[in-house]
Each structure stands twice: as structure tokens, then as C-alpha cells.
Write an enzyme that holds these catalytic residues in place. Structure first.
Site, mmCIF file in Angstrom:
data_model
loop_
_atom_site.group_PDB
_atom_site.id
_atom_site.type_symbol
_atom_site.label_atom_id
_atom_site.label_comp_id
_atom_site.label_asym_id
_atom_site.label_seq_id
_atom_site.Cartn_x
_atom_site.Cartn_y
_atom_site.Cartn_z
ATOM 1 N N ARG A 154 0.858 -1.185 0.000
ATOM 2 C CA ARG A 154 0.000 0.000 0.000
ATOM 3 C C ARG A 154 0.883 1.219 0.000
ATOM 4 O O ARG A 154 1.662 1.424 0.929
ATOM 5 C CB ARG A 154 -0.927 0.009 1.215
ATOM 6 C CG ARG A 154 -2.137 0.955 1.030
ATOM 7 C CD ARG A 154 -2.911 1.159 2.321
ATOM 8 N NE ARG A 154 -2.100 1.932 3.243
ATOM 9 C CZ ARG A 154 -2.057 1.710 4.565
ATOM 10 N NH1 ARG A 154 -2.758 0.760 5.120
ATOM 11 N NH2 ARG A 154 -1.289 2.468 5.338
ATOM 12 N N GLU A 203 4.854 7.131 2.286
ATOM 13 C CA GLU A 203 5.697 5.930 2.379
ATOM 14 C C GLU A 203 5.010 4.807 1.614
ATOM 15 O O GLU A 203 3.835 4.913 1.255
ATOM 16 C CB GLU A 203 5.885 5.491 3.834
ATOM 17 C CG GLU A 203 4.582 5.071 4.491
ATOM 18 C CD GLU A 203 4.738 4.152 5.702
ATOM 19 O OE1 GLU A 203 5.833 3.633 5.948
ATOM 20 O OE2 GLU A 203 3.717 3.932 6.382
ATOM 21 N N ASN A 232 4.119 0.738 2.129
ATOM 22 C CA ASN A 232 4.090 -0.343 3.116
ATOM 23 C C ASN A 232 4.174 -1.669 2.385
ATOM 24 O O ASN A 232 3.301 -1.985 1.576
ATOM 25 C CB ASN A 232 2.777 -0.285 3.908
ATOM 26 C CG ASN A 232 2.611 1.036 4.635
ATOM 27 O OD1 ASN A 232 3.219 1.260 5.664
ATOM 28 N ND2 ASN A 232 1.814 1.936 4.071
ATOM 29 N N SER A 236 -2.590 -2.523 6.195
ATOM 30 C CA SER A 236 -3.919 -2.898 6.682
ATOM 31 C C SER A 236 -5.046 -2.062 6.074
ATOM 32 O O SER A 236 -4.819 -1.177 5.260
ATOM 33 C CB SER A 236 -3.948 -2.815 8.204
ATOM 34 O OG SER A 236 -3.540 -1.551 8.614
ATOM 35 N N LYS A 242 12.156 3.004 5.307
ATOM 36 C CA LYS A 242 12.205 4.437 5.006
ATOM 37 C C LYS A 242 13.574 4.837 4.463
ATOM 38 O O LYS A 242 13.695 5.753 3.657
ATOM 39 C CB LYS A 242 11.789 5.224 6.236
ATOM 40 C CG LYS A 242 10.294 4.984 6.520
ATOM 41 C CD LYS A 242 9.784 5.556 7.805
ATOM 42 C CE LYS A 242 8.266 5.453 7.890
ATOM 43 N NZ LYS A 242 7.734 4.127 8.200
ATOM 44 N N LYS A 252 12.251 10.829 10.586
ATOM 45 C CA LYS A 252 11.689 9.468 10.659
ATOM 46 C C LYS A 252 12.727 8.413 11.000
ATOM 47 O O LYS A 252 13.715 8.254 10.286
ATOM 48 C CB LYS A 252 11.061 9.096 9.307
ATOM 49 C CG LYS A 252 9.895 9.969 8.906
ATOM 50 C CD LYS A 252 9.175 9.379 7.692
ATOM 51 C CE LYS A 252 7.919 10.132 7.382
ATOM 52 N NZ LYS A 252 7.122 9.478 6.334
ATOM 53 N N GLU A 260 7.559 1.269 11.774
ATOM 54 C CA GLU A 260 6.249 1.230 11.130
ATOM 55 C C GLU A 260 5.173 1.232 12.207
ATOM 56 O O GLU A 260 5.451 0.948 13.366
ATOM 57 C CB GLU A 260 6.109 -0.072 10.320
ATOM 58 C CG GLU A 260 7.159 -0.283 9.241
ATOM 59 C CD GLU A 260 7.038 0.699 8.099
ATOM 60 O OE1 GLU A 260 5.927 1.168 7.837
ATOM 61 O OE2 GLU A 260 8.072 1.008 7.486
ATOM 62 N N GLY A 261 3.949 1.511 11.785
ATOM 63 C CA GLY A 261 2.826 1.325 12.702
ATOM 64 C C GLY A 261 2.310 2.598 13.344
ATOM 65 O O GLY A 261 1.386 2.554 14.145
ATOM 66 N N ARG A 318 -7.825 7.728 4.463
ATOM 67 C CA ARG A 318 -7.862 7.876 5.921
ATOM 68 C C ARG A 318 -7.782 9.352 6.244
ATOM 69 O O ARG A 318 -7.045 10.094 5.584
ATOM 70 C CB ARG A 318 -6.677 7.151 6.563
ATOM 71 C CG ARG A 318 -6.775 5.645 6.476
ATOM 72 C CD ARG A 318 -5.512 4.985 6.972
ATOM 73 N NE ARG A 318 -4.361 5.406 6.184
ATOM 74 C CZ ARG A 318 -3.102 5.206 6.536
ATOM 75 N NH1 ARG A 318 -2.810 4.600 7.667
ATOM 76 N NH2 ARG A 318 -2.114 5.615 5.760
HETATM 77 P P1 ADP Z 1 4.382 4.711 9.744
HETATM 78 O O1 ADP Z 1 5.221 3.700 9.085
HETATM 79 O O2 ADP Z 1 4.565 4.784 11.212
HETATM 80 O O3 ADP Z 1 2.942 4.616 9.325
HETATM 81 P P2 ADP Z 1 4.507 7.076 8.074
HETATM 82 O O4 ADP Z 1 5.688 7.481 7.315
HETATM 83 O O5 ADP Z 1 3.375 6.522 7.303
HETATM 84 O O6 ADP Z 1 4.966 6.081 9.234
HETATM 85 O O7 ADP Z 1 3.996 8.318 8.906
HETATM 86 C C1 ADP Z 1 2.937 8.234 9.835
HETATM 87 C C2 ADP Z 1 2.012 9.411 9.669
HETATM 88 O O8 ADP Z 1 2.701 10.639 9.845
HETATM 89 C C3 ADP Z 1 1.386 9.504 8.289
HETATM 90 O O9 ADP Z 1 0.214 8.718 8.212
HETATM 91 C C4 ADP Z 1 1.126 11.000 8.157
HETATM 92 O O10 ADP Z 1 -0.089 11.344 8.822
HETATM 93 C C5 ADP Z 1 2.273 11.625 8.927
HETATM 94 N N1 ADP Z 1 3.385 11.956 8.018
HETATM 95 C C6 ADP Z 1 4.409 11.133 7.685
HETATM 96 N N2 ADP Z 1 5.248 11.734 6.804
HETATM 97 C C7 ADP Z 1 4.757 12.952 6.585
HETATM 98 C C8 ADP Z 1 5.160 14.044 5.773
HETATM 99 N N3 ADP Z 1 6.272 13.988 5.030
HETATM 100 N N4 ADP Z 1 4.387 15.164 5.792
HETATM 101 C C9 ADP Z 1 3.257 15.238 6.544
HETATM 102 N N5 ADP Z 1 2.827 14.244 7.327
HETATM 103 C C10 ADP Z 1 3.559 13.105 7.361
HETATM 104 MG MG MG Z 2 2.192 4.879 7.394
#
Ligand code: ADP
Ligand code: MG
Length: 476
Positions: A126, A145, A147, A152, A307, A366, A370-371, A452
């Protein structure tokens, strides 16, 4: 992106309250369910999975762009997973300092050395995006990102379109109701699992859903299980502990658990350090990786979704290496990248540190996790970077441009939460599936989407993390 819900509807509190009641019943009726956190392993008490009262506007061109790039992302992830040298180089600095990634990488290396037992590869990805809207600039689709493990909500989101259609009808918005898109990632994800199962070639063998100790989100997975049962493919929900205690390989490396042959292991667990409660959990993961069972994902595909790999892909010339004869694929993928910066030791990493310290609000820091709930924002970026900037510890992180979607007003429906209007930000996920046997790609498809939405007060996201809620795009 315009607010589509008329002000008089949004502000009509008694009507909103009525609609919210209708909406919750509709969600329960359609099976948009979650177990409650007080009893995550029992279905005696369940609630609706959190969702928005109204769908959120998404401009059609960017929505179509996200769908169009999905099969290219599948190809990219699949190519990375097969490129031992690339993974080694991309993750070299990370595994020096991040124990979890290092541990996964060790399994990957061991499998390389021993040779893969299975040539069938199954990917269920995803890719998540936000729509970046800078002042006066164009709206652009930017990847958060991808996944590659335990992505999920493909199940539950297959059941939300009818919920929003119903609410909109009750609200007198027939036209919008009819515009809600069909969406069935559950069937698409199961279709790819079924294809891998079929290629494995044993009627007796089952699909194992490797699940977490706590199973609040069981219904999301049940949607996919039920699609498999429709195809007369048996599935079983097991934990790492079951694999450790009752799993073994025969002389052909076929995986047997409790006497039953396993064709496919679909990981809905194993993506966070906390999932590995003991050495036995790691032993169980290794047993699965060594086996003939098709793994979704296999260890190298898991690593391709880190990442750090995402950041390395954004370096000039890297995508071209994976698509030497497909400039169009490179262009489509690259258009979805935002700024991604290394924190490796050296002048480039030093520059990243200086840039982040000077304007922390422009970025997200970051770690390789994950999660949800792991990223670092705003002033905290400075605190963390001040602590690690002179040591190799900083290599555990990457820095990313912060994406700025336009806030939209909506109501988030969540058990035990008051019904208040929120400023909301949405994140669009697109599900991609592929199956390869040896050199032959047997399947490569985009199988649906997930919107979402969260309150803009929260920097981080995630439905399971309790921040974001399920939504549907209303194309505008
Ligand atoms: P995880 O693997 O924990 O899901 P993500 O990279 O998807 O990590 O980041 C988690 C959440 O943080 C995302 O769903 C989003 O809401 C926010 N986020 C992550 N990266 C960004 C970004 N570059 N700009 C704005 N919001 C972000
Ligand atoms: Mg995420």
C-alpha cells in the site's frame, strides 16, 4: 480543494447528531467493525471502526495519478527485493545503528547465503500519499511511504462505500451518494494470495495469517480470509508462538505447522521490534523465511519497504538504474517524491542537520519504524538532532519534507469521543498486488484505495494508532 459540504449542513447540529446515529448503525450493518480495546481477543463486544461522517473531496486527476503509478511501484519494490547489492549499500549505515533493521538484514543475508527455497513471490503493498498544496502552487500527489508488510485496512475499506452512500442519501445528497466509488481491495488482495497458493500447487496446503497477540483489527483480516474461503482456500490465524512450537520443515523445506502444510504465510505481524518478544519469535521468522512457503512479504521485500530505502531511491539516478528502458515509469514514480534527505555521516548529512535545525517545521524526522507514532515533528526534531548530530546514531533516521494538505471540515465518528467538527487532513493509500514465479511476473495490479482522515491537530497518523479514521474519496 474545496469544502464540498454546505455550511448549513455542517453547522446543523441536531441533523448532524441524527446522521451520526444512522452512520454508526450503517457501519455496524456493513461490517465496518473493530473489537474494543478492553477485550481485543474476544468478539463478544465489538464497535464500529472509526470513520468520517462525510466522504472527503479528492481531485480526480491526482486520484487517477495515484492509481496509475501503483503497478510501477510494484515493479520497483520487486526489483529492489532482488537486488542484493543495492539493499546492502542502501542499508549499510542504518544497520550499523538500528538493531531492528540489522536483525532483519541478518536474516536476509542468511537466506541469500543458503539460497531461496521458493521462487514464487507475493507482494501486497500500500503506497500512501498526501496532496501537497503550497501557496499559489499546484496541488501535487506526494508519497508518504510505501508499506510492504502488514498493510492494513484493505478489508474494512471494502465495506465503507455503502456506509457513506447511505448517509448521503439520508442527508438528501443523492448526487454525491451516487458518486461514491466502488472499492474492493479485500477481493484484490485475496486474489493475489489465491494466485500464489495456486502456483504453490498443493490442494491440501493452507494460507496462514500470522497475526499479533492483540487482535483488535481482526475484522479487517477476516474480510480477506472470507474472500479466500469463497475460493475454497483454507486459511488459519496463527501466532509466531504457534510457528515456534508446532512448526517444522521437511526434507524439501516444506513448512508444516501442527501437521498441516502451509502454502502461503501472510504476515500481519512482525513489522515492529515489539512484535519479537523473544529469541523464539526470531527463530519462528527464520523458519518461515527458510521454508518453501510463499511469504508475504519475504524478508528482502520487507527491507525494500524501509524508510531508508525510500530516501535512497530519491537520489539522482537511482530510479533510472531500476528502469533503464522505461523513462515513463521513472517519471511517474519520481513525480510522487517529495524531498528526502540522508543523515549519514559526512558533509551531505551535516547539511541535512543544519537545514532541519534552521527550520524544523518544514520537515518530518523518521526512524526506521512502522505502525504510527514514531515520527518526530517540530521543536522535537531539534531536541533529537541536538542529541545525535555528532554521532553515528543519527544514521538511524531520515529527514523528509513535510507535506501540507488543505484542511477540510468534517466529523470524525469514534466510540466514546464527542461529536465535534474537526479540521481534517486526508491520506490516500493505493493497494498494489503482484505475483512472480522466477523471472515471470504472473500478476501486477492495482486493486483499490484507502482514504484515511485525521484531525489536523495530530501530526502523525494511523487508524490502528487511534488517530486517523476510515473515509471515502468524493472525486471533484
Ligand atoms: P508509519 O510507518 O509509522 O505509518 P509514516 O511514514 O506513514 O509512518 O507516517 C505516519 C504518519 O505521519 C502519516 O500517516 C502521516 O499522517 C504523517 N506523516 C508522515 N510523513 C509525513 C510528511 N512527510 N508530511 C506530513 N505528514 C507526514
Ligand atoms: Mg504509514
Amino acid at each position: 480543494m474545496a469544502q464540498w459540504i454546505p455550511e448549513e449542513l455542517l453547522k446543523n447540529t441536531s441533523l448532524i447528531e441524527q446522521l451520526a446515529d444512522v452512520a454508526k448503525d450503517a457501519a455496524l450493518l456493513q461490517g465496518v467493525l473493530m473489537r474494543i480495546h478492553e477485550s481485543p481477543n474476544s468478539s463478544e463486544l465489538v464497535t464500529y471502526a472509526p470513520f468520517t461522517l462525510f466522504p472527503s473531496p479528492v481531485p480526480k486527476p491526482v486520484f487517477l495519478q495515484a492509481l496509475a503509478v501503483a503497478t510501477h511501484y510494484n515493479t520497483l519494490i520487486d526489483k529492489i527485493s532482488q537486488d542484493v547489492d543495492f539493499l546492502q549499500e542502501a542499508l549499510a549505515s542504518t544497520i550499523e545503528v538500528d538493531d531492528f533493521t540489522a536483525r532483519l538484514f541478518k536474516i536476509h543475508q542468511l537466506i541469500q547465503k543458503e539460497g531461496r527455497a521458493q521462487s514464487i513471490v507475493l507482494g501486497l503493498n500500500r503506497s500512501d500519499y498526501m496532496l501537497d498544496q503550497r501557496e499559489d502552487g499546484p496541488l501535487s500527489l506526494k508519497q508518504i511511504e510505501i508499506n510492504t508488510v502488514a498493510a492494513s485496512f484493505g478489508g474494512l475499506t471494502s465495506r465503507t462505500p455503502d456506509v457513506h452512500r447511505h448517509i448521503l442519501k439520508v442527508a438528501g445528497r443523492l448526487e454525491e451518494s451516487q458518486a461514491i466509488l466502488d472499492n474492493n481491495p479485500a477481493a484484490g488482495l485475496a486474489g493475489a494470495v489465491a494466485k500464489a497458493w495456486e502456483l504453490y500447487g498443493s490442494q491440501r496446503a493452507i494460507v496462514v495469517f500470522l497475526v499479533e497477540e492483540s487482535q483488535r483489527n481482526v475484522f479487517d483480516q477476516r474480510c480477506i480470509e472470507s474472500e479466500l474461503w469463497k475460493r475454497n482456500i483454507a486459511s488459519k490465524r496463527l501466532r509466531f508462538d504457534d510457528v515456534y512450537k508446532k512448526g517444522s520443515l521437511d526434507q524439501d523445506k516444506k513448512l508444516f505447522i501442527d501437521g498441516q502444510e502451509v502454502a502461503v504465510v501472510y504476515f500481519r505481524n512482525g513489522y515492529m521490534p515489539q512484535n519479537y518478544v523473544s529469541e523464539q519469535t526470531w527463530d519462528a521468522r527464520l523458519l518461515i523465511e527458510r521454508s518453501m512457503a510463499v511469504k508475504c512479504p519475504d524478508i528482502s521485500t520487507h527491507l525494500a519497504g524501509t524508510k531508508k530505502v525510500q530516501q535512497v531511491l530519491a537520489r539522482p539516478g537511482v530510479l533510472e538504474k531500476f528502469f533503464p528502458e522505461e523513462p515513463q515509469a521513472v517519471e511517474l514514480i519520481r513525480a510522487t517524491f517529495t524531498g528526502l534527505y540522508t543523515l549519514d555521516m559526512g558533509p551531505e548529512g551535516d547539511q541535512t542537520v543544519a537545514m532541519a535545525l534552521a527550520a524544523p517545521d518544514r520537515f518530518v524526522l523518521k526512524p526506521q519504524r512502522e505502525g504510527g507514532g514514531n515520527n518526530i515533528y517540530g521543536e522535537e526534531i531539534c531536541q533529537v538532532l541536538q542529541g545525535v548530530k555528532s554521532s553515528t546514531e543519527r544514521m538511524a533516521y531520515i529527514l523528509m519534507d513535510k507535506i501540507h494538505p488543505t484542511p477540510i471540515q468534517n466529523y470524525l465518528l469514534r466510540r466514546d469521543a464527542p461529536l465535534t467538527i474537526s479540521n481534517c487532513l486526508s491520506e490516500l493509500g493505493v493497494f498494489g498486488v503482484y505475483v512472480r514465479r522466477g523471472k515471470d511476473t504472473v500478476m501486477n495490479q492495482c486493486v483499490g484505495h484507502l482514504l484515511r482522515t485525521k484531525s489536523s491537530e495530530h501530526a502523525d497518523g494511523g487508524v490502528a494508532a487511534g488517530v486517523a479514521v476510515l473515509d471515502n474519496p468524493l472525486l471533484v
